[in-house]
Scaffold this active site. Sequence first.
Site: not given
Length: 341
Positions: A125, A147, A151
Amino acid sequence: MKSALITGINGQDGSYLAELLLEKEYKVYGLLRRKSVVDYGNAEHLVDKIEFIYGDMTDYVSLAKAMKISQADEVYNLAAQSFVATSWEQPIATTQIDALGVTNLLEAIRIIKPEAKFYQASTSEMFGLVQEIPQSESTPFYPRSPYGVAKLYGHWITKNYRESFDVFACSGILFNHESERRGKEFVTRKITDAVARIKLGVQDVLELGNMSAKRDWGHSKDYVKAMWLMLQQEKADDYVVASGDTHEVREFVKLAFEAADIQMEFTGEGINEIGIDKKTGKTLVKVNPKFFRPAEVELLLGDPAKAEQILGWKREISFKELVGRMVQNDIKLVGKELSNI
Ligand code: NAP
Ligand code: GDD
């Protein structure tokens, strides 16, 4: 006997990694969040073999305590708010867990047991709006969700503790990996669960969002082996772990129906696209814009060459086998659920 601390023990990867480490005769400690109802989730079958420690990634004290109790030689940080769609609804919680939580754990390691080896669950991602195809360790990042952004912080702070404090800290940039234990909100399991229910006559239609998105899908059981291998090397480093193939969500849907002996074909375009049962003409799949994301990751395709060459890692479960295993497992589970009614 080596000891390991796994955060996210009751998640998909935590349970497979625990099985792998137990086979290798590690003493396994698992960090578990306290809930009103005790729930070991995917680690339910391992309760007698694992020592659970209550803690939370947002609470440094509990992580320091977990390091003190476990004196872990290896720490695997798998805990996260891991559902991309929810990260737009809970951006702050996602950041606290997936970004700052990593610093909390790295600090606990640095202060309590600096020689412990550390694995960070980084993600494809982070490539988001991809700058290169396929994506490798040198591809620039461009995250597309809270997200992905959180991360990316976790990824860089891991690198930073390696360079600043000489912590043996590795990041695995793992592409999508699924399994029979995958949460039901993720697209693969949502599909296989729905296919099982349609097959057994208790659901009519499967509603999905963007079916043109492409993902590089593998099986979690293969991917946790790469995590362990990273911590067995002489030198800490970062690795892409991927299958090297990419498929549209639409292809996953088609294959899942095939695995349940239902011949389905797509017709129409955009939000009017539907999947129909070739035999009966019934609509089995529809688009629901409710599942579209504010910003989408359209294509992920990883290059696992470094992991294959240096770690000797290779995925064993093919895409087709993954889909088949998930569908057969869900048919069994839904069948059991129905026989208990
Ligand atoms: P998962 O099934 O969603 O598991 C996540 C785990 O994190 C659960 O055990 C959850 O426990 C725990 N957790 C969440 N918030 C926490 C907190 N504040 N404190 C302590 N524990 C917390 O995810 P997964 O698929 O196994 O993925 C494992 C890791 O790899 C995650 O970090 C994910 O972001 C990353 N990753 C996954 C993939 C993939 O395709 N699966 C790919 C790349 C990276 P609760 O039950 O208490 O919520
Ligand atoms: N969940 C979901 N539900 N996704 C859908 C749906 C739907 O109804 N319809 C289409 N999709 C599309 C999403 O828009 C996305 O492009 C793709 O299916 C995959 O979605 P998810 O299965 O939710 O996974 P993800 O790729 O967003 O994130 C997973 O993989 C990451 C690694 O790339 C998670 O496991 C992350 O934690 C992980 O980091």
